[in-house]
Design a protein around this motif. Structure first.
Motif, PDB file in Angstrom:
ATOM      1  N   GLY A 312       0.788  -1.221   0.000  1.00  0.00           N
ATOM      2  CA  GLY A 312       0.000   0.000   0.000  1.00  0.00           C
ATOM      3  C   GLY A 312       0.821   1.273   0.000  1.00  0.00           C
ATOM      4  O   GLY A 312       0.278   2.357  -0.237  1.00  0.00           O
ATOM      5  N   LEU A 313       2.122   1.182   0.285  1.00  0.00           N
ATOM      6  CA  LEU A 313       2.989   2.366   0.290  1.00  0.00           C
ATOM      7  C   LEU A 313       3.963   2.350  -0.881  1.00  0.00           C
ATOM      8  O   LEU A 313       4.816   3.230  -0.996  1.00  0.00           O
ATOM      9  N   ASP A 314       3.828   1.380  -1.741  1.00  0.00           N
ATOM     10  CA  ASP A 314       4.735   1.178  -2.868  1.00  0.00           C
ATOM     11  C   ASP A 314       4.291   2.062  -4.037  1.00  0.00           C
ATOM     12  O   ASP A 314       3.823   1.584  -5.063  1.00  0.00           O
ATOM     13  N   TYR A 315       4.425   3.374  -3.862  1.00  0.00           N
ATOM     14  CA  TYR A 315       3.913   4.353  -4.815  1.00  0.00           C
ATOM     15  C   TYR A 315       4.949   5.462  -4.967  1.00  0.00           C
ATOM     16  O   TYR A 315       5.540   5.889  -3.963  1.00  0.00           O
ATOM     17  N   PRO A 316       5.195   5.959  -6.183  1.00  0.00           N
ATOM     18  CA  PRO A 316       6.291   6.915  -6.388  1.00  0.00           C
ATOM     19  C   PRO A 316       5.933   8.373  -6.112  1.00  0.00           C
ATOM     20  O   PRO A 316       6.707   9.273  -6.416  1.00  0.00           O
ATOM     21  N   GLY A 317       4.755   8.618  -5.531  1.00  0.00           N
ATOM     22  CA  GLY A 317       4.348   9.986  -5.249  1.00  0.00           C
ATOM     23  C   GLY A 317       3.525  10.062  -3.981  1.00  0.00           C
ATOM     24  O   GLY A 317       3.326   9.063  -3.285  1.00  0.00           O
ATOM     25  N   ILE A 318       3.070  11.271  -3.658  1.00  0.00           N
ATOM     26  CA  ILE A 318       2.130  11.469  -2.558  1.00  0.00           C
ATOM     27  C   ILE A 318       1.028  12.393  -3.044  1.00  0.00           C
ATOM     28  O   ILE A 318       1.168  13.090  -4.055  1.00  0.00           O
ATOM     29  N   GLY A 319      -0.087  12.407  -2.313  1.00  0.00           N
ATOM     30  CA  GLY A 319      -1.183  13.284  -2.680  1.00  0.00           C
ATOM     31  C   GLY A 319      -0.800  14.747  -2.540  1.00  0.00           C
ATOM     32  O   GLY A 319       0.079  15.104  -1.742  1.00  0.00           O
ATOM     33  N   PRO A 320      -1.441  15.635  -3.310  1.00  0.00           N
ATOM     34  CA  PRO A 320      -1.090  17.054  -3.271  1.00  0.00           C
ATOM     35  C   PRO A 320      -1.300  17.709  -1.910  1.00  0.00           C
ATOM     36  O   PRO A 320      -0.565  18.632  -1.551  1.00  0.00           O
ATOM     37  N   MET A 321      -2.288  17.247  -1.128  1.00  0.00           N
ATOM     38  CA  MET A 321      -2.448  17.777   0.221  1.00  0.00           C
ATOM     39  C   MET A 321      -1.184  17.551   1.040  1.00  0.00           C
ATOM     40  O   MET A 321      -0.677  18.460   1.715  1.00  0.00           O
ATOM     41  N   HIS A 322      -0.642  16.347   0.955  1.00  0.00           N
ATOM     42  CA  HIS A 322       0.543  16.013   1.744  1.00  0.00           C
ATOM     43  C   HIS A 322       1.780  16.733   1.228  1.00  0.00           C
ATOM     44  O   HIS A 322       2.658  17.127   2.018  1.00  0.00           O
ATOM     45  N   ALA A 323       1.857  16.903  -0.094  1.00  0.00           N
ATOM     46  CA  ALA A 323       2.973  17.670  -0.648  1.00  0.00           C
ATOM     47  C   ALA A 323       2.952  19.095  -0.102  1.00  0.00           C
ATOM     48  O   ALA A 323       3.999  19.680   0.220  1.00  0.00           O
ATOM     49  N   HIS A 324       1.765  19.676   0.028  1.00  0.00           N
ATOM     50  CA  HIS A 324       1.627  21.022   0.577  1.00  0.00           C
ATOM     51  C   HIS A 324       1.976  21.033   2.074  1.00  0.00           C
ATOM     52  O   HIS A 324       2.639  21.974   2.554  1.00  0.00           O
ATOM     53  N   LEU A 325       1.560  20.018   2.802  1.00  0.00           N
ATOM     54  CA  LEU A 325       1.912  19.938   4.222  1.00  0.00           C
ATOM     55  C   LEU A 325       3.425  19.844   4.398  1.00  0.00           C
ATOM     56  O   LEU A 325       3.992  20.406   5.340  1.00  0.00           O
ATOM     57  N   TRP A 326       4.080  19.144   3.486  1.00  0.00           N
ATOM     58  CA  TRP A 326       5.541  19.039   3.523  1.00  0.00           C
ATOM     59  C   TRP A 326       6.194  20.368   3.173  1.00  0.00           C
ATOM     60  O   TRP A 326       7.058  20.855   3.902  1.00  0.00           O
ATOM     61  N   GLU A 327       5.765  20.982   2.075  1.00  0.00           N
ATOM     62  CA  GLU A 327       6.399  22.220   1.610  1.00  0.00           C
ATOM     63  C   GLU A 327       6.207  23.358   2.620  1.00  0.00           C
ATOM     64  O   GLU A 327       7.103  24.197   2.800  1.00  0.00           O
ATOM     65  N   SER A 328       5.054  23.381   3.279  1.00  0.00           N
ATOM     66  CA  SER A 328       4.758  24.431   4.251  1.00  0.00           C
ATOM     67  C   SER A 328       5.319  24.132   5.642  1.00  0.00           C
ATOM     68  O   SER A 328       5.177  24.949   6.551  1.00  0.00           O
ATOM     69  N   SER A 329       5.919  22.939   5.793  1.00  0.00           N
ATOM     70  CA  SER A 329       6.465  22.473   7.083  1.00  0.00           C
ATOM     71  C   SER A 329       5.380  22.290   8.142  1.00  0.00           C
ATOM     72  O   SER A 329       5.677  22.254   9.335  1.00  0.00           O
ATOM     73  N   ARG A 330       4.113  22.162   7.696  1.00  0.00           N
ATOM     74  CA  ARG A 330       3.036  21.893   8.661  1.00  0.00           C
ATOM     75  C   ARG A 330       3.150  20.477   9.212  1.00  0.00           C
ATOM     76  O   ARG A 330       2.757  20.218  10.350  1.00  0.00           O
ATOM     77  N   ALA A 331       3.688  19.555   8.427  1.00  0.00           N
ATOM     78  CA  ALA A 331       3.838  18.167   8.869  1.00  0.00           C
ATOM     79  C   ALA A 331       5.309  17.783   8.908  1.00  0.00           C
ATOM     80  O   ALA A 331       6.120  18.265   8.110  1.00  0.00           O
TER      81      ALA A 331
END
Length: 397
Positions: A312-331
């Motif tokens: 279930g984690l064998d995927y080369p990307g993440i959802g855009p919500m999570h990408a934003h959480l990463w870029e904004s340092s919220r997560a």
């Protein structure tokens, strides 16, 4: 399902979370995606939809799922750990929250056939389940590699009446199954609804799936208030591949900066190897499966094949919500290796008598990195049960 708008971390009118999202689709899919975009919120917040959705969650799925205080694990970590028991949902994982919602939406849009993709098989089982419930034809695409390592779920899907179609291209895993499901939808645009299983794909899918999964954090707040007198934990922790269980776990805490958001990605053999799926450590912005997000890719934009012991984690990307959480340092994002995840899963089995899905074991493995205090509260999304992974656990042992 509470209707939350105007969140700093929600989707905008263009379908973007910060710099990520949108609908990057072929022209043939535009009518389908536009039909969803124009109608999904109006439909899902109508009283008759809400009544049917909530009744099925209660009577069919078994919600609310327990918020369990893991006493022995808490003692070992010297903090207060609660497990949100999505593994106790009907079908064995959180995925059914979304498939219930999407099948009800599909019916209201007049669709009489369903196509889906699956990696670990949990979304495939959940889709086959609701199609059986509603008497709707179901086709599930699944990578050949995943068909082999998730045989129990393949058997469940077939028993439920779904046609399981192997994806034989590329790495023969989740990415390739998604490719095949999208091709099927392009060729059958008028009568078929595509039930995407995660917070990926073109807008409005990431937002729509997050809303259906938001029942998880809605329940956490109410249950934690009842158990501790406060509705907000200090940390919420979930595994992230595409990220649907994480989106649901984080949803009602996104704008509360006092709640630390923690995401565990699959590092495979390690982020310094060529066998990993830790997108925020190894990826860069690109377009995959209909949205702009972070993805693992070569210098010329070719997708790098991911690796994780967890299907279930064998995927080369993440959802855009999570990408934003990463870029904004919220997560905070942690990269968890195969070995670390397997050890964490077996530890939970021995300490609490709960065998988690290997996906969820990645979230458990991240707990050692938090250094949470004795008086702090940590909620972990136990997104699925480990029945489907017993062969992998036994092989690892």
């Amino acid at each position: 399902m509470i209707n939350i708008e105007n969140s700093a971390f929600g989707v905008d009118e263009r379908g973007y979370y910060g710099n990520f999202g949108g609908a990057w689709i072929p022209e043939m899919l535009y009518p389908n995606v536009e039909e969803l975009r124009l109608n999904y919120k109006e439909i899902i917040y109508k009283k008759d939809f809400q009544d049917e959705f909530n009744q099925l969650l209660e009577d069919y799925v078994g919600r609310p799922t327990p918020l369990y205080f893991a006493a022995r694990l808490s003692e070992r970590l010297q903090t207060n750990v609660y497990l949100k028991r999505e593994d106790l949902c009907h079908t064995g994982a959180h995925k059914v929250n979304n498939t219930i919602g999407q099948i009800l939406l599909a019916k209201r849009l007049g669709k009489n056939k369903i196509v889906a993709e699956t990696g670990a098989g949990q979304h495939g089982v959940a889709t086959a389940t609701v199609c059986a419930l509603m008497g709707i034809e179901c086709i599930v695409y699944m990578g050949e590699v995943d068909i082999e390592r998730q045989a129990p779920n393949v058997a469940r899907m077939k028993m439920l009446g779904a046609e399981v179609v192997p994806a034989k291209s590329g790495s023969r895993t989740l990415k390739d199954a998604t490719n095949e499901a999208m091709r099927h939808w392009i060729n059958n645009p008028t009568d078929t609804h595509y039930i995407i299983g995660s917070v990926v794909g073109p807008h409005p899918y990431p937002d729509m799936v997050a809303r259906f999964q938001s029942v998880i954090s809605e329940e956490i707040k109410a249950q934690l208030l009842q158990k501790t007198g406060r509705e907000n934990p200090d940390y919420v922790v979930a595994c992230v591949g595409g990220g649907s269980n994480a989106a649901g776990t984080y949803f009602h805490f996104l704008d509360n900066e006092d709640v630390k958001i923690v995401a565990a990605e699959a590092a495979g053999f390690g982020v310094d190897t060529d066998k990993s799926a830790a997108t925020t450590f190894l990826g860069k912005p690109g377009v995959l499966h209909g949205s702009k997000s972070l993805m693992m890719q070569t210098a010329d934009g070719q997708v790098i094949e991911p690796h994780s012991i967890s299907a279930g984690l064998d995927y080369p990307g993440i959802g855009p919500m999570h990408a934003h959480l990463w870029e904004s340092s919220r997560a905070q994002f942690y990269a968890v290796t195969d070995d670390e995840a397997m050890r964490a899963g077996m530890e939970l089995a021995k300490l609490e008598g709960i065998i988690p899905a290997i996906e969820s074991s990645h979230a458990l493995a991240a707990l050692d990195n938090l250094k949470a205090g004795k008086d702090e509260t940590v909620v972990v999304s136990l997104s699925g049960r480990g029945d489907k992974d017993l062969a992998t656990y036994m092989k690892y042992l």
